[in-house]
Scaffold this motif. Sequence first.
Motif, PDB file in Angstrom:
ATOM      1  N   GLY A 281       0.822  -1.215   0.000  1.00 24.39           N
ATOM      2  CA  GLY A 281       0.000   0.000   0.000  1.00 24.39           C
ATOM      3  C   GLY A 281       0.849   1.255   0.000  1.00 24.39           C
ATOM      4  O   GLY A 281       0.398   2.332   0.386  1.00 24.39           O
TER       5      GLY A 281
ATOM      6  N   GLY B 205       0.322   5.374   2.709  1.00 24.98           N
ATOM      7  CA  GLY B 205       1.623   4.836   2.291  1.00 24.98           C
ATOM      8  C   GLY B 205       2.509   5.881   1.647  1.00 24.98           C
ATOM      9  O   GLY B 205       3.733   5.903   1.864  1.00 24.98           O
TER      10      GLY B 205
ATOM     11  N   LEU C  79       5.281  -2.346  -2.547  1.00 21.92           N
ATOM     12  CA  LEU C  79       4.475  -3.174  -3.450  1.00 21.92           C
ATOM     13  C   LEU C  79       3.721  -2.269  -4.426  1.00 21.92           C
ATOM     14  O   LEU C  79       3.093  -1.287  -4.005  1.00 21.92           O
TER      15      LEU C  79
ATOM     16  N   THR D  76       0.619  -8.088  -6.633  1.00 23.81           N
ATOM     17  CA  THR D  76      -0.637  -7.725  -5.979  1.00 23.81           C
ATOM     18  C   THR D  76      -0.704  -8.412  -4.618  1.00 23.81           C
ATOM     19  O   THR D  76       0.124  -9.266  -4.288  1.00 23.81           O
ATOM     20  N   LEU D  77      -1.743  -8.080  -3.898  1.00 21.51           N
ATOM     21  CA  LEU D  77      -1.950  -8.680  -2.581  1.00 21.51           C
ATOM     22  C   LEU D  77      -2.210 -10.175  -2.678  1.00 21.51           C
ATOM     23  O   LEU D  77      -2.033 -10.904  -1.704  1.00 21.51           O
TER      24      LEU D  77
ATOM     25  N   ALA E  40      -1.709  -2.036   2.428  1.00 23.90           N
ATOM     26  CA  ALA E  40      -2.584  -2.280   1.266  1.00 23.90           C
ATOM     27  C   ALA E  40      -3.907  -2.865   1.737  1.00 23.90           C
ATOM     28  O   ALA E  40      -3.956  -3.705   2.630  1.00 23.90           O
ATOM     29  N   PHE E  41      -4.961  -2.414   1.121  1.00 21.27           N
ATOM     30  CA  PHE E  41      -6.285  -2.989   1.358  1.00 21.27           C
ATOM     31  C   PHE E  41      -7.098  -2.768   0.101  1.00 21.27           C
ATOM     32  O   PHE E  41      -7.016  -1.705  -0.512  1.00 21.27           O
TER      33      PHE E  41
ATOM     34  N   HIS F  74      -9.651  -1.485  -1.095  1.00 27.11           N
ATOM     35  CA  HIS F  74     -10.785  -0.574  -0.867  1.00 27.11           C
ATOM     36  C   HIS F  74     -11.712  -0.522  -2.075  1.00 27.11           C
ATOM     37  O   HIS F  74     -12.920  -0.384  -1.923  1.00 27.11           O
ATOM     38  N   ASP F  75     -11.126  -0.614  -3.272  1.00 27.92           N
ATOM     39  CA  ASP F  75     -11.958  -0.550  -4.485  1.00 27.92           C
ATOM     40  C   ASP F  75     -13.005  -1.655  -4.459  1.00 27.92           C
ATOM     41  O   ASP F  75     -14.186  -1.433  -4.751  1.00 27.92           O
TER      42      ASP F  75
ATOM     43  N   SER G 159      -5.035  -0.571  11.072  1.00 26.72           N
ATOM     44  CA  SER G 159      -6.375  -0.975  11.469  1.00 26.72           C
ATOM     45  C   SER G 159      -7.156   0.305  11.760  1.00 26.72           C
ATOM     46  O   SER G 159      -6.708   1.390  11.399  1.00 26.72           O
TER      47      SER G 159
ATOM     48  N   ARG H 260     -11.883  -7.916   9.733  1.00 24.48           N
ATOM     49  CA  ARG H 260     -10.647  -7.118   9.853  1.00 24.48           C
ATOM     50  C   ARG H 260     -10.164  -7.092  11.304  1.00 24.48           C
ATOM     51  O   ARG H 260      -8.965  -7.104  11.563  1.00 24.48           O
TER      52      ARG H 260
ATOM     53  N   LEU I 216      -6.056   3.560  13.023  1.00 17.56           N
ATOM     54  CA  LEU I 216      -6.228   4.916  12.484  1.00 17.56           C
ATOM     55  C   LEU I 216      -7.656   5.379  12.734  1.00 17.56           C
ATOM     56  O   LEU I 216      -8.591   4.571  12.671  1.00 17.56           O
ATOM     57  N   PRO I 217      -7.828   6.679  12.967  1.00 14.57           N
ATOM     58  CA  PRO I 217      -9.195   7.195  13.098  1.00 14.57           C
ATOM     59  C   PRO I 217      -9.869   7.248  11.737  1.00 14.57           C
ATOM     60  O   PRO I 217      -9.195   7.136  10.704  1.00 14.57           O
ATOM     61  N   PRO I 218     -11.199   7.449  11.701  1.00 15.11           N
ATOM     62  CA  PRO I 218     -11.886   7.406  10.396  1.00 15.11           C
ATOM     63  C   PRO I 218     -11.488   8.545   9.471  1.00 15.11           C
ATOM     64  O   PRO I 218     -11.670   8.435   8.263  1.00 15.11           O
ATOM     65  N   THR I 219     -10.951   9.614  10.013  1.00 10.41           N
ATOM     66  CA  THR I 219     -10.420  10.604   9.080  1.00 10.41           C
ATOM     67  C   THR I 219      -8.928  10.823   9.309  1.00 10.41           C
ATOM     68  O   THR I 219      -8.488  11.211  10.376  1.00 10.41           O
ATOM     69  N   VAL I 220      -8.195  10.470   8.255  1.00 14.81           N
ATOM     70  CA  VAL I 220      -6.753  10.736   8.184  1.00 14.81           C
ATOM     71  C   VAL I 220      -6.651  11.847   7.136  1.00 14.81           C
ATOM     72  O   VAL I 220      -6.738  11.603   5.945  1.00 14.81           O
TER      73      VAL I 220
HETATM   74  N1  LIG Z   1      -7.450   6.680   5.302  1.00 10.37           N
HETATM   75  C1  LIG Z   1      -8.113   6.464   6.431  1.00 10.37           C
HETATM   76  O1  LIG Z   1      -8.760   7.389   6.929  1.00 10.37           O
HETATM   77  C2  LIG Z   1      -8.065   5.114   7.136  1.00 10.37           C
HETATM   78  C3  LIG Z   1      -8.782   4.944   8.329  1.00 10.37           C
HETATM   79  C4  LIG Z   1      -8.730   3.710   8.965  1.00 10.37           C
HETATM   80  C5  LIG Z   1      -7.964   2.672   8.440  1.00 10.37           C
HETATM   81  N2  LIG Z   1      -7.293   2.859   7.250  1.00 10.37           N
HETATM   82  C6  LIG Z   1      -6.513   1.728   6.723  1.00 10.37           C
HETATM   83  O2  LIG Z   1      -5.170   2.163   6.463  1.00 10.37           O
HETATM   84  C7  LIG Z   1      -4.652   1.444   5.338  1.00 10.37           C
HETATM   85  C8  LIG Z   1      -4.165   2.416   4.284  1.00 10.37           C
HETATM   86  O3  LIG Z   1      -5.265   3.230   3.898  1.00 10.37           O
HETATM   87  P1  LIG Z   1      -5.182   4.346   2.762  1.00 10.37           P
HETATM   88  O4  LIG Z   1      -6.149   5.408   3.151  1.00 10.37           O
HETATM   89  O5  LIG Z   1      -3.768   4.710   2.485  1.00 10.37           O
HETATM   90  O6  LIG Z   1      -5.800   3.538   1.532  1.00 10.37           O
HETATM   91  P2  LIG Z   1      -5.666   3.825  -0.052  1.00 10.37           P
HETATM   92  O7  LIG Z   1      -5.286   5.233  -0.315  1.00 10.37           O
HETATM   93  O8  LIG Z   1      -6.923   3.291  -0.652  1.00 10.37           O
HETATM   94  O9  LIG Z   1      -4.445   2.905  -0.483  1.00 10.37           O
HETATM   95  C9  LIG Z   1      -4.614   1.519  -0.603  1.00 10.37           C
HETATM   96  C10 LIG Z   1      -3.308   0.924  -1.085  1.00 10.37           C
HETATM   97  O10 LIG Z   1      -3.507  -0.478  -1.274  1.00 10.37           O
HETATM   98  C11 LIG Z   1      -3.088  -0.808  -2.606  1.00 10.37           C
HETATM   99  N3  LIG Z   1      -3.881  -1.919  -3.104  1.00 10.37           N
HETATM  100  C12 LIG Z   1      -5.212  -2.007  -3.215  1.00 10.37           C
HETATM  101  N4  LIG Z   1      -5.569  -3.187  -3.746  1.00 10.37           N
HETATM  102  C13 LIG Z   1      -4.405  -3.850  -3.978  1.00 10.37           C
HETATM  103  C14 LIG Z   1      -4.101  -5.116  -4.521  1.00 10.37           C
HETATM  104  N5  LIG Z   1      -5.064  -5.946  -4.939  1.00 10.37           N
HETATM  105  N6  LIG Z   1      -2.814  -5.477  -4.610  1.00 10.37           N
HETATM  106  C15 LIG Z   1      -1.823  -4.646  -4.190  1.00 10.37           C
HETATM  107  N7  LIG Z   1      -2.051  -3.430  -3.659  1.00 10.37           N
HETATM  108  C16 LIG Z   1      -3.328  -3.044  -3.561  1.00 10.37           C
HETATM  109  C17 LIG Z   1      -3.342   0.455  -3.411  1.00 10.37           C
HETATM  110  O11 LIG Z   1      -2.602   0.398  -4.617  1.00 10.37           O
HETATM  111  P3  LIG Z   1      -2.939   1.374  -5.855  1.00 10.37           P
HETATM  112  O12 LIG Z   1      -2.145   2.625  -5.610  1.00 10.37           O
HETATM  113  O13 LIG Z   1      -2.474   0.613  -7.023  1.00 10.37           O
HETATM  114  O14 LIG Z   1      -4.422   1.618  -5.846  1.00 10.37           O
HETATM  115  C18 LIG Z   1      -2.846   1.500  -2.431  1.00 10.37           C
HETATM  116  O15 LIG Z   1      -1.445   1.556  -2.443  1.00 10.37           O
HETATM  117  C19 LIG Z   1      -5.785   0.529   4.874  1.00 10.37           C
HETATM  118  O16 LIG Z   1      -5.675  -0.716   5.509  1.00 10.37           O
HETATM  119  C20 LIG Z   1      -7.011   1.260   5.376  1.00 10.37           C
HETATM  120  O17 LIG Z   1      -8.165   0.446   5.470  1.00 10.37           O
HETATM  121  C21 LIG Z   1      -7.317   4.050   6.598  1.00 10.37           C
END
Ligand SMILES: NC(=O)c1ccc[n+]([C@@H]2O[C@H](COP(=O)([O-])OP(=O)(O)OC[C@H]3O[C@@H](n4cnc5c(N)ncnc54)[C@H](OP(=O)(O)O)[C@@H]3O)[C@@H](O)[C@H]2O)c1
Length: 312
Positions: A7, A13, A30, A51-52, A72-73, A75-76, A112, A146, A168-172
């Motif tokens: 991620g 990331g 990755l 990929t994951l 990585a998660f 999300h899509d 998380s 999760r 992480l909180p719901p808003t980063v």
């Molecule tokens: N942002 C928040 O507010 C928040 C809050 C609570 C928890 N979290 C958790 O924190 C983590 C990071 O969140 P984020 O906000 O940075 O998410 P993000 O912006 O959606 O980034 C997701 C990352 O995962 C990669 N990814 C998705 N599907 C993949 C696959 N099949 N294979 C390999 N890589 C894959 C994406 O790659 P691509 O660049 O290619 O899309 C991207 O690098 C996640 O576990 C998320 O659930 C985030």
Amino acid sequence: MRVFVTGASGWIGSAVVPELIGAGHQVSGLARSDAAAAALSAAGAQVQRGTLDDLGGLRSAADASDGVIHLAFKHDIAFSGGFQHAAEADRRAIEAFGEVLAGSGRPFIIASGTLGIAPGRLATERDDGHGPGSVAALSGSGPAMRLANAEMTLSFASRGVRSSVLRLPPTVHGEGDNGFMAALVGMARGSGVSGYLGDGSNRWPAVHRIDAAHLFRLALEQAPAGSVLHAVADEGVPIREIAEVIGRHLDVPVASVPPAQAGGQFGFLAGFVGVDAPASSELTRELLGWQPTHPGLIDDLDKGHYFDSPSA
Ligand SMILES: NC(=O)c1ccc[n+]([C@@H]2O[C@H](COP(=O)([O-])OP(=O)(O)OC[C@H]3O[C@@H](n4cnc5c(N)ncnc54)[C@H](OP(=O)(O)O)[C@@H]3O)[C@@H](O)[C@H]2O)c1
């Protein structure tokens, strides 16, 4: 350290990578696309294509590292009806990392969330998400899966992995945010009302992306095995205050939305906007000396960047 980051191209990331490199670590990230690979190279990281679901690739990258940060998660897929599929893929990746890192004492950190850990009261690092109304009660759901993945990660501590779970909180938030906060802005812009539910006194915790990235580095470097960490800067910002700032910047009225209209106003966020989910990071700050230094949520919203783009 040589750190393998999944991620690495994502919202969090892409802040963690420069934080690690700036502190002298080497990063291998990755990347599943050419665009992600190019972004990682430009940031000074090495690229691990895959990929994951490529568990062999994940294993060998982890094996060649001194530590792993798993961000990585899918999300899509998760946010288009496939949350359980995404959580299962997450579990398989975490299991693969656990197998490779067992007995090595190397650090392994996963992302998380604080949401659902202790609804309606201040969640601390000691809460396990199994209390009344908490996420574990949604047995079989993606969020409960999760939580189980996070528990599995912590269990690796007894197998010689310096594992930790960083909630992480719901808003980063921060410049370029495309998450919940940007969605609320877009919904207020689209409907012409900046809304909240009830009296809007329910609270959301928040953290700036750069402060969160810093905590990931501290966790990598110092967190004892089995740590639960909270990347929380604002313990709980009332949703009404958030709505007021958004309303002021967009010059739209701020109003309580009747429950029957919540789906129409908030779309995929309807189930989250009314949640009261404050969280503390006192124990994390004591353990690792983490101190957030970037703007809090209201100040960050007031900087105006959330309102620059009409598509936001
Ligand atoms: N942002 C928040 O507010 C928040 C809050 C609570 C928890 N979290 C958790 O924190 C983590 C990071 O969140 P984020 O906000 O940075 O998410 P993000 O912006 O959606 O980034 C997701 C990352 O995962 C990669 N990814 C998705 N599907 C993949 C696959 N099949 N294979 C390999 N890589 C894959 C994406 O790659 P691509 O660049 O290619 O899309 C991207 O690098 C996640 O576990 C998320 O659930 C985030």
